[in-house]
Scaffold this motif. Structure first.
Motif, PDB file in Angstrom:
ATOM      1  N   SER A 146       0.670  -1.204   0.108  1.00  0.00           N
ATOM      2  CA  SER A 146      -0.041  -0.082  -0.079  1.00  0.00           C
ATOM      3  C   SER A 146       0.871   1.352  -0.131  1.00  0.00           C
ATOM      4  CB  SER A 146      -0.849  -0.012   1.343  1.00  0.00           C
ATOM      5  OG  SER A 146      -0.250   0.024   2.302  1.00  0.00           O
ATOM      6  N   LEU A 147       0.328   2.223  -0.436  1.00  0.00           N
ATOM      7  CA  LEU A 147       1.094   3.458  -0.365  1.00  0.00           C
ATOM      8  C   LEU A 147       1.390   4.103   0.875  1.00  0.00           C
ATOM      9  CD1 LEU A 147      -1.086   5.595  -3.174  1.00  0.00           C
ATOM     10  CD2 LEU A 147       1.326   4.791  -3.596  1.00  0.00           C
ATOM     11  N   GLN A 148       0.671   3.824   2.029  1.00  0.00           N
ATOM     12  CA  GLN A 148       0.776   4.221   3.246  1.00  0.00           C
ATOM     13  C   GLN A 148       2.094   3.628   3.936  1.00  0.00           C
ATOM     14  OE1 GLN A 148      -2.206   3.598   6.009  1.00  0.00           O
ATOM     15  NE2 GLN A 148      -1.082   4.755   7.729  1.00  0.00           N
ATOM     16  N   LEU A 149       2.075   2.386   3.639  1.00  0.00           N
ATOM     17  CA  LEU A 149       3.240   1.550   4.131  1.00  0.00           C
ATOM     18  C   LEU A 149       4.590   1.669   3.050  1.00  0.00           C
ATOM     19  CD1 LEU A 149       4.027  -0.337   6.225  1.00  0.00           C
ATOM     20  CD2 LEU A 149       3.437  -2.394   4.625  1.00  0.00           C
ATOM     21  N   GLN A 150       4.433   2.169   1.772  1.00  0.00           N
ATOM     22  CA  GLN A 150       5.444   2.712   1.259  1.00  0.00           C
ATOM     23  C   GLN A 150       6.345   3.852   1.487  1.00  0.00           C
ATOM     24  OE1 GLN A 150       4.357   2.966  -3.105  1.00  0.00           O
ATOM     25  NE2 GLN A 150       3.288   1.174  -2.886  1.00  0.00           N
ATOM     26  N   ALA A 151       5.090   4.847   2.221  1.00  0.00           N
ATOM     27  CA  ALA A 151       6.049   6.052   2.846  1.00  0.00           C
ATOM     28  C   ALA A 151       6.939   5.514   3.903  1.00  0.00           C
ATOM     29  CB  ALA A 151       5.004   6.729   3.393  1.00  0.00           C
ATOM     30  N   LYS A 152       6.314   4.724   4.852  1.00  0.00           N
ATOM     31  CA  LYS A 152       7.116   4.236   6.098  1.00  0.00           C
ATOM     32  C   LYS A 152       8.370   3.395   5.587  1.00  0.00           C
ATOM     33  CE  LYS A 152       3.233   4.385   9.372  1.00  0.00           C
ATOM     34  NZ  LYS A 152       2.668   3.698  10.171  1.00  0.00           N
ATOM     35  N   LEU A 153       8.190   2.643   4.621  1.00  0.00           N
ATOM     36  CA  LEU A 153       9.544   1.794   4.240  1.00  0.00           C
ATOM     37  C   LEU A 153      10.631   2.537   3.686  1.00  0.00           C
ATOM     38  CD1 LEU A 153      10.750  -0.872   3.581  1.00  0.00           C
ATOM     39  CD2 LEU A 153       9.471  -0.862   1.309  1.00  0.00           C
TER      40      LEU A 153
END
Length: 686
Positions: free
Chosen positions: A478-485
């Motif tokens: 997901s895009l949200q998790l991409q940011a944290k990664l």
């Protein structure tokens, strides 16, 4: 010629002439006019004629002088003189200058004697030349009988002159032939233990026929020298290759501190050219090396860490001695993979202190590049590139269709890295529900959410600390998790879910996907900044349909593995079954191939896998379904007939129904094709 000091005139008497002739012992005397020019000759035969005629001794000789004479110019060459003597009927000739005054006398016998002496001298000179040039030689006449042998040849071939003279060349050297129309040949000949270069040529003899001349050059010593030279060149090339490709830079100085050698790797590191360093004092180019220090101390030492372009390096300073005297020094610059050496020592120290176990962690890589089967050139290139990429810490993105072996490739990269004994943690981003992905990645603290464990839980990043985290199917994140990664990749730190403590990790990321990330970035489905962070080193694993040379290789490996796993006893594949495998496009790649192999091995009855053991859908896709047909009696067609029918159908299809083209493809005549079409009831519409 014999110089002429005195000449007769027409007024000289017979007596004076006899005295002159007796004094000079000449058979022919020159007679000149008042201008001292030659007008005739007085010969001994004329003298006898006058005496027989009872001429008085006071009789002038003018009426008896022979005036029809030939003269020789003082500019006449030796070659012209030879021709003149060969055709002259008189035994003596007079040499005159440009004014016609006689200056010398040449007799035929004296000239011949002189020519013979000159010939002997030339022969001796030729012998000396042949002797000093180490050439052996023989001559043969028009009948090819050996008429001359020099001393060198006797010594070279160990045969005396008496044994060879008058022998025919063909009897001594039976393999020697000069082709018709060719005047000269060169070849090698081994005689005894020696090897000779032979020059065999024809020459024109005085009788108009042709003889032979053979020159022998012993090249055994040259061959040995050539072999030694080749060995030296090989060693030089080997040494130069070692120096050129050495991970260490090298610099050498002489006793006065001037540079005598720099390796290419060193010049590359410091961005220098060879002509900028040759014969230059090292203190002007590399003062930081302090290499002249060992010229004074004579003791080898090592420098502290230094840095250039962000690269750490060390300098080993080594003195060079000759007869206990320092003649120079070597600087060995170590700058590549120093971080790996440091990491190895760290692991060794931790192991010695008991902080980490000697064995691998439970979750680690299971495969290496040696275990990935392929003989495809593109795959072999990928293996080499993967081994190089494994040595660093850089993030790697592995791309390819589903089933090509991306995870296997990730395992191999980890096994080839200096983290091979550290954890290898796998996360399938498509298999974990989106609401659990964050806690799976980063873990959570106690009470972070309903149902959380009392003591919290470590995430995949915690587990992979010091090792490698493999993110499979990263395109499904997901895009949200991409940011944290992205933050973890940039900062190497994160917070657990529900936690406030910042956690720092040392991990390497290997990601894999079968999706087109560039298109996803354009559609806004994947973060552009994360894509560029992941796509530092990218590998594209080719699908199985583009490396069909690996299909049978993999089948053999699967057969051995599945025989052990399932207890089967399959020994091989029928050639038609192998052909069917090669015809298939394998959309599921290696994973599909393994499944087909397992299914076929279960259904095979007699130890050999046949076409009918393969899945029906596979056979239909490649047009092999006709193998499963039965004839009108309900019996299967013979295997050869089924193969023949399939080949005819395939050829007609490839030729778009053109029977002439189909005949060429099949290698049969048109009448045979019509017979086969009728036999198998193949429609013209194919």
């Amino acid at each position: 010629m014999t110089p002429v000091d005195k000449c007769l005139t027409s007024e000289h008497t017979l007596l004076e002439t006899i005295v002159y002739m007796n004094e000079y012992k000449w058979n022919t005397l020159p007679v000149v006019n008042s201008a001292n020019k030659l007008v005739g000759v007085f010969t001994r035969s004329i003298l006898f004629q006058m005496l027989l005629s009872h001429e008085s001794m006071d009789t002038p000789i003018g009426n008896y002088v022979k005036k029809d004479i030939g003269t020789i110019s003082n500019h006449t060459t030796v070659e012209q003189l030879e021709e003149y003597i060969a055709v002259s009927e008189v035994g003596t000739g007079f040499v005159v200058n440009d004014e016609g005054v006689p200056i010398g006398l040449i007799s035929k016998s004296a000239a011949v004697k002189s020519f013979l002496q000159k010939t002997r001298m030339l022969k001796e000179q030729l012998e000396r030349i042949l002797q000093n040039s180490n050439l052996g030689a023989f001559m043969a006449d028009d009948a090819q009988r050996i008429i001359f042998i020099n001393d060198n040849l006797e010594k070279m071939i160990g045969v005396p002159e008496s044994t060879l003279l008058n022998k025919k060349v063909i009897d001594v050297f039976p393999d020697w032939i000069i082709p018709v129309g060719v005047n000269e040949v060169h070849f090698q000949e081994k005689i005894g233990s020696q090897t000779f270069m032979i020059r065999l040529s024809k020459f024109n003899m005085t009788n108009g026929k042709q003889g032979l001349i053979a020159l022998f050059q012993n090249i055994s010593e040259l061959e040995n020298m050539a072999q030694e030279l080749a060995t030296i060149k090989t060693l030089k090339s080997l040494l130069q290759t070692v120096i050129d490709h050495s991970y260490d830079g090298l610099v050498m100085i002489n006793a006065v501190g001037k540079i005598t050698f720099t390796s290419p790797s060193l010049l590359e590191l410091f961005e220098l050219q060879h002509n900028q360093t040759a014969d230059i004092p090292i203190e002007e180019i590399f003062p930081q090396f302090e290499l002249t220090k060992v010229l004074k101390t004579g003791v080898a030492d090592i420098s502290d860490f230094m840095e250039i372009k962000g690269i750490n390096y060390l300098v080993y300073r080594i003195p060079v001695y000759q007869d206990e005297q320092i003649i120079g020094a070597i600087g060995k610059i170590v700058y590549r993979q120093l971080h790996e050496v440091r990491e190895t020592f760290k692991r060794y120290e931790r192991k010695e202190m008991g902080n980490i176990p000697a064995k691998k962690p439970a979750e680690s890589s299971r495969f290496s590049f040696d275990e990935i089967l392929s003989k495809d050139p593109q795959m072999e290139k990928l293996f080499k590139s993967g081994m190089k990429a494994a040595k660093g810490k850089t993030t790697i993105l592995i791309r390819g269709e589903s089933g090509t072996g991306k995870e296997l490739f990730a395992h191999a990269i980890h096994s080839s890295s200096n983290r091979e004994n550290a954890p290898f943690i796998t996360v399938n981003c498509a298999a974990i529900p989106e609401h659990l992905l964050e806690s799976e990645f980063f873990g959570y603290e106690e009470g972070a959410f309903t149902g959380a464990k009392q003591k919290g839980k470590s995430g995949k990043f915690d587990m992979a600390n010091g090792g490698t985290l493999f993110l499979d199917e990263i395109g499904d994140m997901s895009l949200q998790l991409q940011a944290k990664l992205l933050r973890v990749l940039q900062e190497r730190e994160f917070y657990r879910v529900g936690g406030t403590e910042r956690i720092t990790v040392d991990i390497r990321i290997i990601a894999a996907t079968n999706r087109n990330l560039e298109e996803m970035v354009e559609k806004g489905e994947f973060r552009e900044d994360l894509f560029y962070r992941l796509n530092v080193i990218s590998f594209e694993i080719p699908p199985l349909r583009k490396r069909k040379g690996d299909i049978l290789l993999l089948c053999k490996s699967f057969m051995e593995e599945l025989n052990k796993q399932n207890g089967t006893s399959i020994t091989g594949w029928d050639p038609l079954a192998e052909q069917a495998l090669l015809e298939h496009d394998w959309p599921g790649n290696v994973r599909e191939l393994r499944n087909v192999c397992e299914r076929a091995m279960i259904f095979a009855d007699n130890g050999m896998i046949h076409v009918e053991d393969l899945p029906d859908n596979l056979l239909k896709k490649i047009g092999f379904n006709l193998f499963l047909e039965e004839d009108e009696s309900g019996m299967e067609k013979p295997l050869l007939e089924r193969a023949e029918e399939m080949a005819i159908r395939a050829a007609l299809k490839q030729a778009d129904g053109n029977k002439s083209k189909a005949c060429k493809l099949l290698g049969i005549s048109r009448s045979v094709l019509y017979d086969k079409l009728k036999k198998y009831e193949v429609s013209d519409a194919i």
